[in-house]
Motif scaffolding. Sequence first.
Motif, mmCIF file in Angstrom:
data_model
loop_
_atom_site.group_PDB
_atom_site.id
_atom_site.type_symbol
_atom_site.label_atom_id
_atom_site.label_comp_id
_atom_site.label_asym_id
_atom_site.label_seq_id
_atom_site.Cartn_x
_atom_site.Cartn_y
_atom_site.Cartn_z
ATOM 1 N N GLN A 122 -12.353 6.570 4.578
ATOM 2 C CA GLN A 122 -12.040 5.205 4.997
ATOM 3 C C GLN A 122 -11.538 4.369 3.829
ATOM 4 N N GLY A 123 -12.157 4.524 2.684
ATOM 5 C CA GLY A 123 -11.737 3.771 1.498
ATOM 6 C C GLY A 123 -10.319 4.141 1.074
ATOM 7 N N MET A 124 -10.024 5.423 1.085
ATOM 8 C CA MET A 124 -8.682 5.865 0.705
ATOM 9 C C MET A 124 -7.653 5.379 1.724
ATOM 10 N N LEU A 125 -7.973 5.484 3.000
ATOM 11 C CA LEU A 125 -7.053 5.025 4.041
ATOM 12 C C LEU A 125 -6.809 3.525 3.903
ATOM 13 N N PHE A 126 -7.844 2.766 3.675
ATOM 14 C CA PHE A 126 -7.709 1.323 3.475
ATOM 15 C C PHE A 126 -6.762 1.037 2.312
ATOM 16 N N ASN A 127 -6.967 1.707 1.183
ATOM 17 C CA ASN A 127 -6.120 1.479 0.013
ATOM 18 C C ASN A 127 -4.655 1.809 0.291
ATOM 19 N N ILE A 128 -4.417 2.920 0.957
ATOM 20 C CA ILE A 128 -3.048 3.345 1.269
ATOM 21 C C ILE A 128 -2.355 2.295 2.140
ATOM 22 N N LEU A 129 -3.051 1.845 3.173
ATOM 23 C CA LEU A 129 -2.456 0.876 4.088
ATOM 24 C C LEU A 129 -2.266 -0.489 3.432
ATOM 25 N N LEU A 130 -3.214 -0.900 2.604
ATOM 26 C CA LEU A 130 -3.066 -2.165 1.884
ATOM 27 C C LEU A 130 -1.906 -2.088 0.902
ATOM 28 N N PRO A 142 5.880 2.873 -13.229
ATOM 29 C CA PRO A 142 4.579 3.546 -13.398
ATOM 30 C C PRO A 142 3.426 2.595 -13.049
ATOM 31 N N GLY A 143 2.424 3.130 -12.386
ATOM 32 C CA GLY A 143 1.238 2.347 -12.056
ATOM 33 C C GLY A 143 1.410 1.395 -10.888
ATOM 34 N N ILE A 144 2.531 1.457 -10.197
ATOM 35 C CA ILE A 144 2.783 0.500 -9.114
ATOM 36 C C ILE A 144 1.767 0.640 -7.978
ATOM 37 N N TYR A 145 1.349 1.856 -7.676
ATOM 38 C CA TYR A 145 0.384 2.036 -6.586
ATOM 39 C C TYR A 145 -0.897 1.264 -6.874
ATOM 40 N N GLN A 146 -1.437 1.415 -8.061
ATOM 41 C CA GLN A 146 -2.673 0.713 -8.421
ATOM 42 C C GLN A 146 -2.479 -0.800 -8.372
ATOM 43 N N LYS A 147 -1.325 -1.270 -8.820
ATOM 44 C CA LYS A 147 -1.049 -2.710 -8.791
ATOM 45 C C LYS A 147 -0.981 -3.220 -7.346
ATOM 46 N N LEU A 148 -0.397 -2.422 -6.462
ATOM 47 C CA LEU A 148 -0.288 -2.840 -5.062
ATOM 48 C C LEU A 148 -1.657 -2.941 -4.391
ATOM 49 N N ILE A 149 -2.569 -2.067 -4.766
ATOM 50 C CA ILE A 149 -3.925 -2.106 -4.209
ATOM 51 C C ILE A 149 -4.659 -3.375 -4.651
ATOM 52 N N GLU A 150 -4.359 -3.835 -5.846
ATOM 53 C CA GLU A 150 -5.083 -4.968 -6.430
ATOM 54 C C GLU A 150 -4.586 -6.330 -5.952
ATOM 55 N N ILE A 155 -3.187 16.105 3.145
ATOM 56 C CA ILE A 155 -2.837 16.045 1.726
ATOM 57 C C ILE A 155 -4.080 15.779 0.878
ATOM 58 N N GLN A 156 -4.958 14.920 1.350
ATOM 59 C CA GLN A 156 -6.245 14.585 0.733
ATOM 60 C C GLN A 156 -6.134 14.073 -0.697
ATOM 61 N N GLU A 157 -5.040 13.442 -1.009
ATOM 62 C CA GLU A 157 -4.873 12.815 -2.324
ATOM 63 C C GLU A 157 -4.247 11.448 -2.056
ATOM 64 N N GLU A 158 -5.014 10.414 -2.317
ATOM 65 C CA GLU A 158 -4.679 9.051 -1.913
ATOM 66 C C GLU A 158 -3.271 8.614 -2.305
ATOM 67 N N GLU A 159 -2.954 8.691 -3.571
ATOM 68 C CA GLU A 159 -1.654 8.186 -4.009
ATOM 69 C C GLU A 159 -0.497 9.021 -3.450
ATOM 70 N N SER A 160 -0.677 10.314 -3.330
ATOM 71 C CA SER A 160 0.373 11.157 -2.741
ATOM 72 C C SER A 160 0.629 10.778 -1.293
ATOM 73 N N VAL A 161 -0.419 10.440 -0.567
ATOM 74 C CA VAL A 161 -0.250 10.008 0.817
ATOM 75 C C VAL A 161 0.537 8.702 0.867
ATOM 76 N N PHE A 162 0.244 7.791 -0.054
ATOM 77 C CA PHE A 162 0.999 6.539 -0.111
ATOM 78 C C PHE A 162 2.484 6.816 -0.295
ATOM 79 N N TRP A 163 2.830 7.689 -1.236
ATOM 80 C CA TRP A 163 4.249 7.974 -1.497
ATOM 81 C C TRP A 163 4.879 8.706 -0.319
ATOM 82 N N CYS A 164 4.120 9.509 0.350
ATOM 83 C CA CYS A 164 4.615 10.180 1.548
ATOM 84 C C CYS A 164 4.882 9.146 2.651
#
Length: 173
Positions: free
Chosen positions: A62-70, A14-22, A96-105
């Motif tokens: 742009q911010g969401m795309l940056f976060n997903i790629l990082l 749980p919370g891994i996406y947020q940790k990866l962004i940081e 999809i327009q939902e940042e974390e869902s795009v990351f998991w996709c």
Amino acid sequence: MICQVKREKNSHAPGIYQKLIEIENPEDEHRIQKDVTRTFSNYPMSGQESDCDSSWNHEKGQGMLFNILLAYANYDSQVGYVQGMNYIAAMLLMHIQEEESVFWCLIYLLSRINWRMIYMEEMPKLMEIIENVEHKLNQDYPELAKHLEDQCFTVGAAFSPLFITLYIYQIEH
């Protein structure tokens, strides 16, 4: 959803996406930032009229795309960030327009479907695809293959950007 977002998310802490962004990653951050501004400027959701959600805005996208790629670069340090991923992530984000869902996709596409091999050093999957196309061309259309060869046309040069971006690179902007 085709990308099995819930399954991917539930198979990680749980919370891994947020940790990866940081996680700080200056090298990938620099490359991602350059590509994010170039990528989203070509898509309708960059502030122009769009059939998609009208609440979308350029900076948010742009911010969401940056976060997903990082997050992906930090998730898969063997591959990191490679140019071309930005187009795939941007297209997913547009729909999809939902940042974390795009990351998991993106995780699903690159890891489970193994598209990450396109981006690995020496690009083994890309080389395999190019060889398959060349073989099929030579087998089914030998005269065309010979003509293209005489014109110094290479399948790799012509089609690599399409394969690397899952054909998204060629979509009319």
